[in-house]
Design a protein around this motif. Structure first.
Motif, PDB file in Angstrom:
ATOM      1  N   LEU A   1      -1.722  12.176   4.333  1.00  0.00           N
ATOM      2  CA  LEU A   1      -3.162  12.115   4.105  1.00  0.00           C
ATOM      3  C   LEU A   1      -3.722  10.771   4.544  1.00  0.00           C
ATOM      4  N   ALA A   2      -2.974   9.701   4.309  1.00  0.00           N
ATOM      5  CA  ALA A   2      -3.412   8.371   4.740  1.00  0.00           C
ATOM      6  C   ALA A   2      -3.473   8.289   6.261  1.00  0.00           C
TER       7      ALA A   2
ATOM      8  N   THR B   1       2.885  14.306  -4.574  1.00  0.00           N
ATOM      9  CA  THR B   1       2.461  13.010  -4.037  1.00  0.00           C
ATOM     10  C   THR B   1       3.200  12.634  -2.767  1.00  0.00           C
ATOM     11  N   ARG B   2       4.172  13.417  -2.356  1.00  0.00           N
ATOM     12  CA  ARG B   2       4.877  13.124  -1.108  1.00  0.00           C
ATOM     13  C   ARG B   2       4.016  13.404   0.116  1.00  0.00           C
ATOM     14  N   THR B   3       2.856  14.025  -0.052  1.00  0.00           N
ATOM     15  CA  THR B   3       1.946  14.227   1.072  1.00  0.00           C
ATOM     16  C   THR B   3       1.014  13.043   1.281  1.00  0.00           C
ATOM     17  N   THR B   4       1.028  12.075   0.388  1.00  0.00           N
ATOM     18  CA  THR B   4       0.097  10.948   0.461  1.00  0.00           C
ATOM     19  C   THR B   4       0.183  10.185   1.782  1.00  0.00           C
ATOM     20  N   PRO B   5       1.358   9.865   2.320  1.00  0.00           N
ATOM     21  CA  PRO B   5       1.386   9.180   3.616  1.00  0.00           C
ATOM     22  C   PRO B   5       0.730  10.000   4.729  1.00  0.00           C
TER      23      PRO B   5
ATOM     24  N   THR C   1      -1.652  19.360  -3.203  1.00  0.00           N
ATOM     25  CA  THR C   1      -1.801  17.994  -2.701  1.00  0.00           C
ATOM     26  C   THR C   1      -1.883  16.997  -3.846  1.00  0.00           C
ATOM     27  N   MET C   2      -2.466  17.384  -4.963  1.00  0.00           N
ATOM     28  CA  MET C   2      -2.581  16.470  -6.094  1.00  0.00           C
ATOM     29  C   MET C   2      -1.253  16.325  -6.838  1.00  0.00           C
TER      30      MET C   2
ATOM     31  N   GLU D   1       5.847  18.743   4.531  1.00  0.00           N
ATOM     32  CA  GLU D   1       5.891  18.722   3.067  1.00  0.00           C
ATOM     33  C   GLU D   1       5.518  20.086   2.483  1.00  0.00           C
TER      34      GLU D   1
ATOM     35  N   ILE E   1       2.121  16.494   6.657  1.00  0.00           N
ATOM     36  CA  ILE E   1       1.611  17.406   5.630  1.00  0.00           C
ATOM     37  C   ILE E   1       2.239  18.792   5.792  1.00  0.00           C
TER      38      ILE E   1
END
Length: 103
Positions: free
Chosen positions: A32-33, A26-30, A22-23, A78, A75
């Motif tokens: 996670l948001a 960064t394509r998982t950021t949306p 996950t760190m 991804e 998530i």
């Protein structure tokens, strides 16, 4: 190996290549948001339920459910992309043993 979303698998620094996915990815950021906003909507639904506003609570719970499902789907998609990337990498590097199954 650069830390980029194009190569989100850690091939050399850990014994588990998905550690920190996950760190690094960064394509998982949306996704996670979306999950974070779903948690906030759930808190709002609980508040509205506590003050007796049933229609607002139902609407907020529905929004929380939809956002949580969308975030989880993002998530998951991804993660499957990362798994496919690792499978291609392992095919290109047959001398590297694959990770044992996690469980």
């Amino acid at each position: 190996m650069p830390d980029t979303p194009e190569d989100p698998v850690d091939h050399t620094r850990t014994s588990r290549r998905f550690t920190g996915e996950t760190m690094k990815n960064t394509r998982t950021t949306p996704g996670l948001a979306l999950v974070a906003v779903a948690v906030l909507a759930l808190a709002g639904a609980l508040y509205l339920l506590a003050v007796g506003h049933m229609a607002g609570a139902a609407l907020a719970a529905g929004i929380a459910t939809a956002l949580g499902a969308a975030g989880a789907a993002w998530i998951r998609a991804e993660h499957h992309r990362v798994v496919r990337h690792e499978e291609r990498w392992l095919t290109a590097h047959p001398q590297v043993p694959p990770d044992p199954p996690a469980g």
